[in-house]
Design a protein around this motif. Structure first.
Motif, mmCIF file in Angstrom:
data_model
loop_
_atom_site.group_PDB
_atom_site.id
_atom_site.type_symbol
_atom_site.label_atom_id
_atom_site.label_comp_id
_atom_site.label_asym_id
_atom_site.label_seq_id
_atom_site.Cartn_x
_atom_site.Cartn_y
_atom_site.Cartn_z
ATOM 1 N N TYR A 16 0.865 -1.185 0.000
ATOM 2 C CA TYR A 16 0.000 0.000 0.000
ATOM 3 C C TYR A 16 0.898 1.230 0.000
ATOM 4 C CZ TYR A 16 1.036 -1.204 4.886
ATOM 5 O OH TYR A 16 1.674 -1.579 6.040
ATOM 6 N N PRO A 17 0.350 2.395 -0.370
ATOM 7 C CA PRO A 17 1.204 3.591 -0.410
ATOM 8 C C PRO A 17 1.767 3.948 0.975
ATOM 9 C CG PRO A 17 -0.861 3.958 -1.582
ATOM 10 C CD PRO A 17 -1.008 2.656 -0.856
ATOM 11 N N LEU A 32 11.243 4.837 6.108
ATOM 12 C CA LEU A 32 12.445 4.427 6.842
ATOM 13 C C LEU A 32 12.285 3.023 7.398
ATOM 14 C CD1 LEU A 32 13.187 7.752 8.732
ATOM 15 C CD2 LEU A 32 14.690 6.676 7.047
ATOM 16 N N HIS A 33 11.112 2.777 7.945
ATOM 17 C CA HIS A 33 10.879 1.507 8.633
ATOM 18 C C HIS A 33 10.932 0.334 7.644
ATOM 19 C CE1 HIS A 33 8.435 -0.256 12.260
ATOM 20 N NE2 HIS A 33 9.574 -0.868 12.074
ATOM 21 N N HIS A 34 10.269 0.509 6.513
ATOM 22 C CA HIS A 34 10.217 -0.581 5.525
ATOM 23 C C HIS A 34 11.490 -0.637 4.676
ATOM 24 C CE1 HIS A 34 9.171 -2.480 1.652
ATOM 25 N NE2 HIS A 34 8.423 -3.265 2.386
ATOM 26 N N HIS A 88 8.708 -7.846 11.164
ATOM 27 C CA HIS A 88 8.323 -6.680 10.355
ATOM 28 C C HIS A 88 7.361 -7.047 9.234
ATOM 29 C CE1 HIS A 88 11.692 -4.666 12.438
ATOM 30 N NE2 HIS A 88 10.859 -3.653 12.350
ATOM 31 N N ILE A 89 7.526 -8.231 8.664
ATOM 32 C CA ILE A 89 6.589 -8.649 7.610
ATOM 33 C C ILE A 89 5.170 -8.751 8.191
ATOM 34 C CG2 ILE A 89 5.961 -10.634 6.159
ATOM 35 C CD1 ILE A 89 8.982 -10.913 5.538
ATOM 36 N N ILE A 90 5.066 -9.296 9.389
ATOM 37 C CA ILE A 90 3.739 -9.403 10.033
ATOM 38 C C ILE A 90 3.202 -8.006 10.361
ATOM 39 C CG2 ILE A 90 2.490 -10.263 12.060
ATOM 40 C CD1 ILE A 90 4.636 -12.552 12.161
ATOM 41 N N TYR A 91 4.072 -7.157 10.876
ATOM 42 C CA TYR A 91 3.656 -5.786 11.236
ATOM 43 C C TYR A 91 3.080 -5.044 10.024
ATOM 44 C CZ TYR A 91 4.290 -0.951 13.037
ATOM 45 O OH TYR A 91 4.122 0.359 13.429
ATOM 46 N N PHE A 92 3.829 -5.034 8.917
ATOM 47 C CA PHE A 92 3.354 -4.285 7.746
ATOM 48 C C PHE A 92 2.110 -4.929 7.147
ATOM 49 C CE2 PHE A 92 7.942 -2.902 7.613
ATOM 50 C CZ PHE A 92 7.677 -1.607 7.993
ATOM 51 N N PHE A 168 -0.943 -11.037 15.373
ATOM 52 C CA PHE A 168 -0.478 -9.689 15.078
ATOM 53 C C PHE A 168 0.477 -9.245 16.161
ATOM 54 C CE2 PHE A 168 -2.150 -6.443 17.886
ATOM 55 C CZ PHE A 168 -3.391 -6.883 18.335
ATOM 56 N N LEU A 169 1.125 -8.112 15.917
ATOM 57 C CA LEU A 169 2.082 -7.588 16.888
ATOM 58 C C LEU A 169 2.131 -6.079 16.765
ATOM 59 C CD1 LEU A 169 4.508 -6.741 14.856
ATOM 60 C CD2 LEU A 169 5.157 -9.121 15.059
ATOM 61 N N ILE A 170 2.589 -5.466 17.832
ATOM 62 C CA ILE A 170 2.924 -4.034 17.776
ATOM 63 C C ILE A 170 4.428 -3.908 17.944
ATOM 64 C CG2 ILE A 170 2.429 -3.697 20.262
ATOM 65 C CD1 ILE A 170 1.629 -0.781 19.520
ATOM 66 N N ASP A 171 5.032 -3.133 17.067
ATOM 67 C CA ASP A 171 6.466 -2.848 17.123
ATOM 68 C C ASP A 171 6.673 -1.715 18.125
ATOM 69 O OD1 ASP A 171 9.099 -2.040 16.641
ATOM 70 O OD2 ASP A 171 8.951 -2.336 14.469
#
Ligand code: MN
Length: 211
Positions: A16-17, A32-34, A88-92, A168-171
């Motif tokens: 997604y954008p 930055l994060h991705h 991070h893959i799960i987060y995004f 799910f998770l929160i970073d």
């Protein structure tokens, strides 16, 4: 969505954008994060594994479920970087603003079974997230009894190490929120619950029972 990649791992596109989670998460933070943080974990993981062809067919889930198999001299680096990639893959994936088209009936039922109602679940999630000291994650998982549970892990540790399935998770690393919230982590946590994609959560929940 499970990541079926194996070595050499590559950076998946953001689906997604970068600006679509504003104002809760800014375009700059997402970029930055991705593009930088997740990319760095991928590059480091590939670098660590390059001389170990016996692990080149392994998925991230398999790596993280079998860390004891890795030679001691690389085990911690594998844990940190494979965890860094998969978390991070799960987060995004879970903050994906796109509609999936699946009514979140099953996950909603499971949450109500365990926590009585959605508000109580979210309250417990926020308390657990606010209790995190330092960098890490709070996960919603399915445990061995097929029940939901909230689990926190430090650093980039994955719940696959504990034989739990992450929904799910929160970073809670500062890089996830500091540009947007500075030291107001509680505000990030309160806003994060508004961008959890319940349909994606339903998809992950159903995928677990498909296994
Ligand atoms: Mn992060």
């Amino acid at each position: 969505m499970l990541n079926k990649q194996h070595y050499p791992f590559s950076l998946p596109d953001l689906e997604y954008p970068y600006n679509s989670l504003e104002p809760i998460i800014s375009e700059m933070t997402m970029k930055l994060h991705h593009d930088k943080h997740l990319k760095a974990y991928i590059d480091k993981l590939n670098d660590i594994l390059k001389d170990y062809p016996e692990f080149h067919g392994w998925t991230l889930e398999k790596i993280l479920s079998n860390l004891y198999t890795f030679p001691e001299n690389i085990r911690i680096n594998v844990r940190n970087n494979a965890g860094g990639v998969l978390n991070h893959i799960i987060y995004f994936n879970i903050i994906n603003p796109n509609k999936v088209g699946k009514e979140p009936i099953n996950i909603t039922k499971a949450i109500i079974n365990k926590y009585s109602n959605m508000n109580r679940f979210l309250t417990e999630f926020k308390i657990k997230s606010n209790q995190m000291f330092g960098s890490g994650y709070v996960f919603l998982v399915i445990n061995k009894n097929n029940e939901l549970d909230l689990i926190s892990t430090p650093n980039q540790n994955s719940v696959y190490e504990l034989n739990l399935y992450p929904l799910f998770l929160i970073d809670l690393w500062e890089h996830a929120y500091y540009l947007d919230y500075n030291n107001r982590r509680d505000e990030y946590i309160n806003n994060f619950i508004k961008i959890i994609n319940m349909e994606k959560l339903e998809e992950r929940y159903l995928k677990y029972f498909d296994y």
